[in-house]
Design an enzyme around this catalytic site. Structure first.
Site, short mmCIF file in Angstrom:
data_model
loop_
_atom_site.label_atom_id
_atom_site.label_comp_id
_atom_site.label_asym_id
_atom_site.label_seq_id
_atom_site.Cartn_x
_atom_site.Cartn_y
_atom_site.Cartn_z
N CYS A 76 0.82 -1.21 0.00
CA CYS A 76 0.00 0.00 0.00
C CYS A 76 0.86 1.27 0.00
O CYS A 76 1.54 1.53 -0.98
CB CYS A 76 -0.98 -0.05 1.17
SG CYS A 76 -2.28 1.19 1.02
N HIS A 163 -3.90 -5.29 0.43
CA HIS A 163 -3.41 -5.73 1.74
C HIS A 163 -3.48 -7.26 1.87
O HIS A 163 -4.53 -7.80 2.17
CB HIS A 163 -4.24 -5.07 2.85
CG HIS A 163 -3.98 -3.61 2.96
ND1 HIS A 163 -2.95 -3.10 3.73
CD2 HIS A 163 -4.57 -2.55 2.37
CE1 HIS A 163 -2.94 -1.79 3.61
NE2 HIS A 163 -3.91 -1.42 2.79
N GLU A 165 -2.32 -8.97 4.22
CA GLU A 165 -2.36 -9.34 5.63
C GLU A 165 -3.77 -9.41 6.19
O GLU A 165 -3.98 -9.95 7.27
CB GLU A 165 -1.50 -8.36 6.46
CG GLU A 165 -2.04 -6.93 6.58
CD GLU A 165 -1.70 -6.03 5.38
OE1 GLU A 165 -1.44 -6.57 4.30
OE2 GLU A 165 -1.73 -4.80 5.53
N SER A 216 -15.17 -7.14 32.12
CA SER A 216 -16.44 -6.83 31.45
C SER A 216 -17.29 -8.08 31.24
O SER A 216 -18.44 -7.99 30.84
CB SER A 216 -16.16 -6.21 30.08
OG SER A 216 -15.63 -7.21 29.24
N GLY A 217 -16.70 -9.25 31.48
CA GLY A 217 -17.43 -10.49 31.20
C GLY A 217 -17.21 -10.94 29.76
O GLY A 217 -17.69 -11.99 29.35
N GLY A 218 -16.49 -10.12 29.00
CA GLY A 218 -16.19 -10.49 27.60
C GLY A 218 -14.93 -11.33 27.53
O GLY A 218 -14.34 -11.70 28.55
N VAL A 219 -14.53 -11.60 26.29
CA VAL A 219 -13.42 -12.53 26.06
C VAL A 219 -12.10 -11.98 26.61
O VAL A 219 -11.39 -12.65 27.37
CB VAL A 219 -13.23 -12.77 24.53
CG1 VAL A 219 -12.19 -13.83 24.29
CG2 VAL A 219 -14.54 -13.09 23.88
N ASP A 220 -11.78 -10.73 26.25
CA ASP A 220 -10.44 -10.22 26.54
C ASP A 220 -10.18 -10.13 28.05
O ASP A 220 -9.15 -10.61 28.54
CB ASP A 220 -10.24 -8.82 25.93
CG ASP A 220 -10.59 -8.79 24.45
OD1 ASP A 220 -10.59 -9.87 23.84
OD2 ASP A 220 -10.88 -7.71 23.93
N SER A 221 -11.12 -9.51 28.78
CA SER A 221 -10.85 -9.35 30.21
C SER A 221 -10.91 -10.70 30.93
O SER A 221 -10.19 -10.91 31.91
CB SER A 221 -11.78 -8.33 30.85
OG SER A 221 -13.12 -8.66 30.63
#
Ligand code: XMP
Length: 594
Positions: A76, A163, A165, A216-221
């Site tokens: 790019c 791109h 990637e 937060s109850g989400g995946v990451d945390s």
């Protein structure tokens, strides 16, 4: 090792992850790195970036790099600066190319080994190379970009405008793997060793302190929670879940029970909706709302520390930040801010510089985080949850301080009538943030022809200066009279969106439970607009997308009967008059509307 020179592109780090995924060690450097440091590398990648080679303050590259004969892949902006530096010509494009394009390979090249002669690629650019430098040859084109790829075999340089990637470039991984073959690099990286290395790093950083982790109850945390507990032991990690009032319907109950089920005992819930609502009163600018939300998380955290009599010196702040949060917040040297994520507001940035924050997942993408979560023994139910952003419905309830702005323009594309709406949403085009209008398309018969709608959406955005997003009306086939309405975040609007969201998510859930062999929706934001129809009824948007790690996305093509079901049920809610379906890829749109 392969060195990636970062010109500030949104995907520079993603390139590194792709090479890591097939076991190649990579390192990212600023684009102005001195070339002595590159002596021993096996390959160089020049990333994309938000700049134009024409601007006076444009980034430069040391032309000696190209004489080193180290295999170089220029992507790019990297492709443009290579051409510009070596005597080719870069011009302002006649129109931009954002999202999908069809690549035709025209000449044999090691970089396209085993790549189909025609394949879908993902673009995000306005400028383009219009004349190649001497001793280069064109190896691929698209309809709107003749020099989509070029090579110089003697110097070992490959330049590509698209791109490889991003996951939406169908054969992108093959292209990167071909480049790794050209570089002759061996396997030196795997995600399994990440957990052990990260646990050591956590212990070194935390020393004898403890971690106050925002959950937060989400995946990451949740994955960050499990990793910190593994490294430090359960008693040294204190999780706090804040009910900001901007959550989905019944989300607090769900998070409390699912976290308990997953074995997280040291978790405390703080109900703090009043302060979030108060701080957001009368606010309507997306970035201002985002910063307020991020700062309010910190204020509440400090208040808890004080109330519980904890000594701030004994604690580090833990966050489940992942890489897209950092790059979208403009945190690398040459990148633009697309949107400030709640965990990247300036005050947190300052705490990071002072060493007061621990973020064990900060270099990973969502798909990698999920993999780490599974390795740590978290259930699929938790790890595979749809992402939900920290600011929650705060960035899905769009606000406005203006009444009665009307349709900006009407037009027609591929026999579909469309109107440009008098509101705005955030997008990402050519690695820059855009804040432009959505257009609404109307069907001209009863059948959804996804290919035609997709092409029409891409065409409207690529050819327009003031549109970055296109939606389809699911409720009308005749043009409507919409106008903007002064609206902010308040309890009524939150409740309204929670109801709409609940219905839409439930229909999707039931459908995916029964459907076999379909591509599952990756994330499904539902958005409330500050826009009303002639009957003064509200408008909502359904935005299901397919993605892998949120850096790029395609709008999902759900079956028409599911859309009809969603739209019919939502229109039964008092006060809702229009249901739109988002037809925008990322780029040019972002997944969330602000
Ligand atoms: P966009 O909208 O930029 O979002 O395409 C990419 C991914 O990031 C999520 N997102 C956030 N997550 N805090 C978060 O934890 C934030 O402030 C935030 N903003 C966006 C978004 O939901 C998507 O998955």
């Amino acid at each position: 090792m392969i060195a990636i020179l970062d010109f500030g592109g949104q995907y520079a780090h993603l390139i590194a992850t792709r090479f890591r995924s097939f076991g190649v060690f990579t390192q990212i450097y600023d684009s102005d790195i001195s070339i002595d440091k590159l002596d021993s590398v096996k390959g160089i990648v020049l990333s994309g970036g938000p700049q134009s080679v024409f601007s006076d303050d444009s980034l430069k590259i040391d032309s000696k790099i190209f004489k080193m004969k180290i295999p170089t892949l220029a992507i790019c902006f990297g492709h443009q600066i290579t051409s510009h530096t070596l005597g080719g010509i870069v011009s302002k494009g006649v129109k931009g190319e954002y999202g999908p394009a069809l690549l035709r390979v025209e000449k044999e090249s090691l970089i396209f080994k085993d790549v189909s002669l025609e394949s879908k690629v993902w673009m995000s650019h306005f400028d383009e190379v219009t004349k190649i430098p001497n001793n280069f040859e064109i190896i691929a084109s698209t309809k709107d970009c003749q020099i989509a790829a070029m090579q110089n075999k003697d110097l070992n340089i490959y330049g590509i405008q698209f791109h490889p990637e991003v996951i939406h470039t169908k054969e992108g991984l093959k292209i990167l793997s071909n480049f790794a073959d050209i570089c002759e690099v061996k396997n030196t990286w795997d995600l399994g060793s990440f957990i052990d290395k990260e646990c050591l790093k956590i212990r070194e950083k935390v020393k004898d302190k403890k971690v106050f982790l925002l959950v937060s109850g989400g995946v990451d945390s949740s994955v960050a929670f499990a990793l910190l507990e593994k490294a430090l032991g359960k008693e040294r990690v204190f999780g706090v879940f804040m009910d900001t009032g901007l959550l989905r319907k019944d989300e607090r109950k769900y998070v409390e029970s699912s976290m308990k089920e997953a074995g997280f005992e040291n978790l405390y819930t703080e109900i703090c909706e009043d302060i979030f609502l108060k701080n957001l009163e009368k606010k309507f600018l997306p970035e201002e709302k985002r910063k307020i939300i991020g700062n309010t998380f910190l204020d509440v955290q400090k208040e808890i520390v004080k109330r519980l009599g904890l000594n701030p010196e004994d604690w580090l702040l833990g966050q489940g930040t992942i890489y897209p949060d950092t790059i979208e917040s403009g945190a690398t040297k040459n990148s633009h801010t697309i949107k400030t994520h709640h965990n990247r507001v300036p005050e947190i940035q300052k705490m990071i510089d002072e060493g007061k924050v621990i973020e064990p997942l900060v270099d990973l993408y969502k798909d990698e985080v999920r993999e780490v979560g599974r390795k740590l023994g978290l259930s699929n139910k938790l790890v595979d949850r749809h992402p939900f952003p920290g600011p929650g419905l705060g960035v899905r309830i769009l606000c406005s301080n203006e009444n009665d702005l009307t349709i900006i323009e009407e037009g027609e594309v591929n026999n579909f009538k469309y109107q440009i709406l008098p509101i705005k949403s955030v997008g990402v085009q050519g690695d820059q943030r855009t804040y432009k209008h959505p257009a609404v398309l109307y069907l001209n018969n009863d059948r959804l022809d996804w290919d035609k709608l997709d092409q029409s959406s891409v065409k409207i955005v690529n050819e327009s200066d003031n549109v970055n997003r296109v939606v389809l009306s699911l409720s009308s086939k005749v043009l409507q009279k919409f106008k903007s309405k002064e609206k902010y975040i308040d309890k009524n609007r939150i409740k309204l969106l929670q109801e709409v969201d609940f219905i839409a998510q439930k229909i999707l859930y039931d459908y995916e439970l029964k459907a076999l062999d379909v591509q599952k929706v990756w994330q499904f934001p539902v958005v409330l607009l500050p826009l009303v129809n002639e009957k003064n009824e509200e408008c909502v948007v359904l935005r299901p997308i397919w993605s892998q790690e949120a850096m790029t996305a395609e709008f999902a093509r759900l079956p028409q009967e599911i859309l009809n079901q969603m739209s019919e049920k939502i229109l039964e809610i008092d006060g809702i008059g229009e249901v739109f379906y988002d037809l925008t890829h990322k780029p040019p749109g972002t997944i969330e509307w602000e």
